[in-house]
Design a protein around this motif. Sequence first.
Motif, short mmCIF file in Angstrom:
data_model
loop_
_atom_site.label_atom_id
_atom_site.label_comp_id
_atom_site.label_asym_id
_atom_site.label_seq_id
_atom_site.Cartn_x
_atom_site.Cartn_y
_atom_site.Cartn_z
N GLN A 231 -14.95 5.65 16.49
CA GLN A 231 -14.10 4.47 16.35
C GLN A 231 -14.28 3.84 14.98
N ALA A 232 -15.51 3.76 14.54
CA ALA A 232 -15.77 3.12 13.25
C ALA A 232 -15.11 3.89 12.11
N VAL A 233 -15.31 5.25 12.17
CA VAL A 233 -14.72 6.07 11.09
C VAL A 233 -13.20 5.93 11.07
N VAL A 234 -12.61 6.08 12.28
CA VAL A 234 -11.15 6.00 12.36
C VAL A 234 -10.66 4.64 11.90
N ALA A 235 -11.35 3.59 12.34
CA ALA A 235 -10.94 2.24 11.96
C ALA A 235 -11.03 2.07 10.45
N LEU A 236 -12.08 2.61 9.89
CA LEU A 236 -12.26 2.47 8.43
C LEU A 236 -11.12 3.17 7.69
N LEU A 237 -10.84 4.40 8.12
CA LEU A 237 -9.78 5.16 7.43
C LEU A 237 -8.42 4.50 7.64
N CYS A 238 -8.19 4.03 8.86
CA CYS A 238 -6.93 3.34 9.12
C CYS A 238 -6.82 2.09 8.25
N GLY A 239 -7.92 1.38 8.12
CA GLY A 239 -7.93 0.19 7.26
C GLY A 239 -7.60 0.56 5.84
N LEU A 240 -8.18 1.67 5.37
CA LEU A 240 -7.90 2.15 4.01
C LEU A 240 -6.40 2.43 3.86
N LEU A 241 -5.87 3.13 4.88
CA LEU A 241 -4.45 3.49 4.83
C LEU A 241 -3.58 2.23 4.80
N GLY A 242 -3.88 1.29 5.67
CA GLY A 242 -3.09 0.05 5.70
C GLY A 242 -3.13 -0.67 4.38
N PHE A 243 -4.32 -0.74 3.84
CA PHE A 243 -4.50 -1.40 2.54
C PHE A 243 -3.61 -0.73 1.49
N ALA A 244 -3.73 0.62 1.43
CA ALA A 244 -2.98 1.37 0.41
C ALA A 244 -1.48 1.18 0.60
N ILE A 245 -1.05 1.23 1.86
CA ILE A 245 0.40 1.08 2.11
C ILE A 245 0.87 -0.28 1.61
N VAL A 246 0.14 -1.32 1.97
CA VAL A 246 0.56 -2.67 1.58
C VAL A 246 0.58 -2.80 0.06
N VAL A 247 -0.46 -2.30 -0.58
CA VAL A 247 -0.52 -2.41 -2.05
C VAL A 247 0.65 -1.68 -2.68
N GLN A 248 0.89 -0.46 -2.18
CA GLN A 248 1.98 0.34 -2.77
C GLN A 248 3.33 -0.32 -2.55
N VAL A 249 3.53 -0.80 -1.31
CA VAL A 249 4.82 -1.43 -0.99
C VAL A 249 5.03 -2.65 -1.87
N SER A 250 3.97 -3.47 -1.98
CA SER A 250 4.17 -4.69 -2.76
C SER A 250 4.39 -4.37 -4.23
N SER A 251 3.67 -3.34 -4.75
CA SER A 251 3.86 -3.02 -6.17
C SER A 251 5.25 -2.42 -6.39
N THR A 252 5.74 -1.63 -5.42
CA THR A 252 7.10 -1.08 -5.54
C THR A 252 8.12 -2.19 -5.51
N ARG A 253 7.87 -3.18 -4.63
CA ARG A 253 8.84 -4.25 -4.49
C ARG A 253 8.85 -5.15 -5.72
N GLU A 254 7.64 -5.41 -6.23
CA GLU A 254 7.58 -6.31 -7.40
C GLU A 254 8.17 -5.64 -8.63
N LYS A 255 7.63 -4.45 -8.93
CA LYS A 255 8.06 -3.79 -10.17
C LYS A 255 8.57 -2.41 -9.82
N PRO A 256 9.86 -2.31 -9.55
CA PRO A 256 10.37 -1.02 -9.09
C PRO A 256 10.25 0.09 -10.13
N LEU A 257 9.98 -0.25 -11.37
CA LEU A 257 9.89 0.78 -12.41
C LEU A 257 8.49 1.34 -12.57
#
Lengths: 110, 281
Positions: free
Chosen positions: B59-85
């Motif tokens: 559970q801990a490993v999966v939660a950690l990796l899922c957290g990493l994924l969520g973090f990355a998704i949010v960062v990428q989405v926000s950076s794409t939205r802010e600066k599409p170039l």
Amino acid sequence: MIPVLGLLAGALLGLYFQPDVPVVLQPYLPIAVVAALDALFGGLRALLDGIFDDKVFLVSFLSNVVVAALIVFIGDQLGVGTQLSTGVVVVLGIRIFSNAAAIRRHLFKA
Amino acid sequence: MADDDVPAVADEEPRGEEPRGASGGEGTHVAEHARPTASGRSAWRTLARAASPRATRTQAVVALLCGLLGFAIVVQVSSTREKPLTGLRQNELVRILDDTTRRGNELARQAESLREQLDELESGNADQKALLTVARERAAVQGILSGRLPAVGPGVTIRISEGTEPLRATVYRAILEELRNAGAEVVQVDDVRIVASSSFVDTAQGVALDGTVLTAPVVWEVIGSAETIMPALEIPGGAMAQVRNAGATGEVVARDEVKVTAIHEAPATRWAVPVPVDPAS
């Protein structure tokens, strides 16, 4: 439940800190995210197949991300970064679809 | 993680279309398809068991990796939205920049040519308007002078009643000369407009003006300055004196508005043509 909470926690952290993606990582982060999604779906399928193993999941997750980023990096160096990253996304997308299909068959028998 | 109550009937599951793509077990778990697939009910149970919170390493490993994924998704989405170039590669950026520059140049060229057109149209319009105004004024003046247009304005009315002897054409001519000298602009005798070519002719029936015999009383409608014309006609030995000497009577009345309605149709010139106008002048 805990993985979902982990996902939410990570998303909230990202929203809270709003970090800038380093310029070096900018071309690779989208591919890495897609690769991680693929690993996640693979893990879910393995769970339903009854063969889930946390070590395998960890290794496959990390190696997926690294390999995907590496392919794109090499592509960038060779001057075919755009095409190669498209290819990687297509392959990962196909894998995500097939994993999702397997999961669906497990859960809904259809 | 394995289910104890896996029914054997689940072997009917179609497997051929399932690509061996589960990354979680790829290569490592060769036996993936060797064991019967869990039934729908037990699959849900597996999922529920996995989802139930337990403090295990998995559970801990999966939660950690899922957290990493969520973090990355949010960062990428926000950076794409802010600066599409920002997600684009260098050559893509260069292409976009080229396109933008080319488009900008094209638009600038278009804007320039349109502005030139606008200038041309505006100046042409102003020129044409000015020309038109001048032409209209000239047409009005020349129309009045040539007798082509009816006219109205202040002036005098002269009424001449012949006596026992008919007046001679020279008397009428004297009146007209006097009127012209006094600055009369438009003159009409009875129903005939007087123009440059008008002539008084003695005939057997009396005096004819441009072929029309004048019958008493002869009425002159004159547009001009009454203050100049009236004294001019009345000077001793002048036009009105000649009228009276001939036994006729004449009266001159100043009026605020004299209407000259008779018009003279100028014949088309046979020989004379206008001198071509130099467009530059």
